[in-house]
Write a protein that holds these residues in place. Structure first.
Motif, short mmCIF file in Angstrom:
data_model
loop_
_atom_site.label_atom_id
_atom_site.label_comp_id
_atom_site.label_asym_id
_atom_site.label_seq_id
_atom_site.Cartn_x
_atom_site.Cartn_y
_atom_site.Cartn_z
N GLU A 41 0.85 -1.18 0.00
CA GLU A 41 0.00 0.00 0.00
C GLU A 41 0.89 1.24 0.00
O GLU A 41 2.03 1.21 0.46
N GLY A 42 0.35 2.31 -0.48
CA GLY A 42 1.15 3.52 -0.51
C GLY A 42 0.77 4.39 -1.67
O GLY A 42 -0.29 4.16 -2.29
N PRO A 43 1.47 5.38 -2.00
CA PRO A 43 2.82 5.73 -1.54
C PRO A 43 2.79 6.46 -0.20
O PRO A 43 1.82 7.13 0.15
N TYR A 44 3.88 6.31 0.53
CA TYR A 44 4.07 7.01 1.79
C TYR A 44 5.35 7.80 1.70
O TYR A 44 6.28 7.44 0.97
N LYS A 45 5.41 8.86 2.47
CA LYS A 45 6.61 9.69 2.52
C LYS A 45 7.30 9.44 3.86
O LYS A 45 6.65 9.42 4.90
N VAL A 46 8.61 9.22 3.82
CA VAL A 46 9.39 9.02 5.06
C VAL A 46 9.52 10.37 5.74
O VAL A 46 10.01 11.34 5.15
N VAL A 47 9.06 10.44 6.99
CA VAL A 47 9.11 11.69 7.75
C VAL A 47 10.29 11.71 8.71
O VAL A 47 11.02 12.71 8.81
N HIS A 48 10.50 10.59 9.41
CA HIS A 48 11.53 10.55 10.45
C HIS A 48 12.11 9.15 10.53
O HIS A 48 11.39 8.16 10.44
N TYR A 49 13.40 9.08 10.72
CA TYR A 49 14.11 7.82 10.92
C TYR A 49 14.47 7.73 12.39
O TYR A 49 15.21 8.58 12.89
N SER A 50 13.91 6.74 13.12
CA SER A 50 14.16 6.71 14.56
C SER A 50 15.28 5.75 14.95
O SER A 50 16.11 6.09 15.76
N ARG A 51 15.31 4.58 14.40
CA ARG A 51 16.40 3.64 14.67
C ARG A 51 16.50 2.68 13.50
O ARG A 51 15.68 2.74 12.59
N ARG A 52 17.43 1.79 13.53
CA ARG A 52 17.72 0.89 12.41
C ARG A 52 16.47 0.17 11.91
O ARG A 52 15.91 -0.68 12.58
N GLY A 53 16.02 0.52 10.72
CA GLY A 53 14.89 -0.15 10.10
C GLY A 53 13.53 0.35 10.55
O GLY A 53 12.52 -0.22 10.21
N SER A 54 13.48 1.43 11.34
CA SER A 54 12.21 1.95 11.85
C SER A 54 12.00 3.38 11.34
O SER A 54 12.79 4.27 11.62
N TYR A 55 10.92 3.56 10.59
CA TYR A 55 10.64 4.85 9.96
C TYR A 55 9.23 5.31 10.30
O TYR A 55 8.32 4.50 10.36
N TYR A 56 9.07 6.62 10.49
CA TYR A 56 7.74 7.20 10.63
C TYR A 56 7.31 7.68 9.26
O TYR A 56 8.08 8.34 8.55
N LEU A 57 6.08 7.35 8.87
CA LEU A 57 5.59 7.65 7.52
C LEU A 57 4.37 8.56 7.59
O LEU A 57 3.69 8.63 8.61
#
Length: 136
Positions: free
Chosen positions: A109-125
């Motif tokens: 599903e998507g598209p999503y935009k990456v907003v924030h990178y918090s730790r390895r492999g974890s993104y806020y969209l």
């Protein structure tokens, strides 16, 4: 048949003794020709006395096997890194899946935009409308 990770047969791990397979019962084998009840009882007592050592050895072999498998797997994993502002698609999980679409529904599903990178492999969209997703 000895299994690779433990170095012991499943029967020995379950019942703490070696087994005689049915083929050996019908044919002459070294186990059957050299069988002595008194020595067998002494051997069983010795095997019970050595049981903690056998369990410790098996646990060490399992830990070494799991470490090798982890190393083998991690050598072949290619991590993808995304920067804030990148457009990505998200895999549909059981929680976000439309219950009416079963097997034939979309798997991404998507598209999503990456907003924030918090730790390895974890993104806020956030989606195309700017609504942030609640969980990374």
């Amino acid at each position: 048949m000895v299994k690779t990770p433990t170095g012991e047969t499943p029967f020995k791990l379950a019942f703490r003794i070696e087994t005689v397979i049915p083929v050996e019962v019908g044919m002459l084998s070294l186990k059957r020709t050299c069988y002595d009840k008194h020595r067998n009882n002494k051997g069983l007592k010795l095997a019970l006395d050595c049981l903690p050592e056998v369990n410790d050895d098996t646990a060490q072999r399992m830990a070494l096997y799991q470490e090798r498998m982890t190393r083998y797997y991690n050598q072949r994993v290619n991590l993808k890194h995304f920067n804030p502002g990148d457009m990505v698609s998200r895999k549909v999980s059981q929680a976000t899946k439309d219950p009416n679409k079963r097997k034939l529904g979309p798997s991404w599903e998507g598209p999503y935009k990456v907003v924030h990178y918090s730790r390895r492999g974890s993104y806020y969209l956030e989606d195309a409308n700017g609504k942030p997703s609640p969980h990374p």
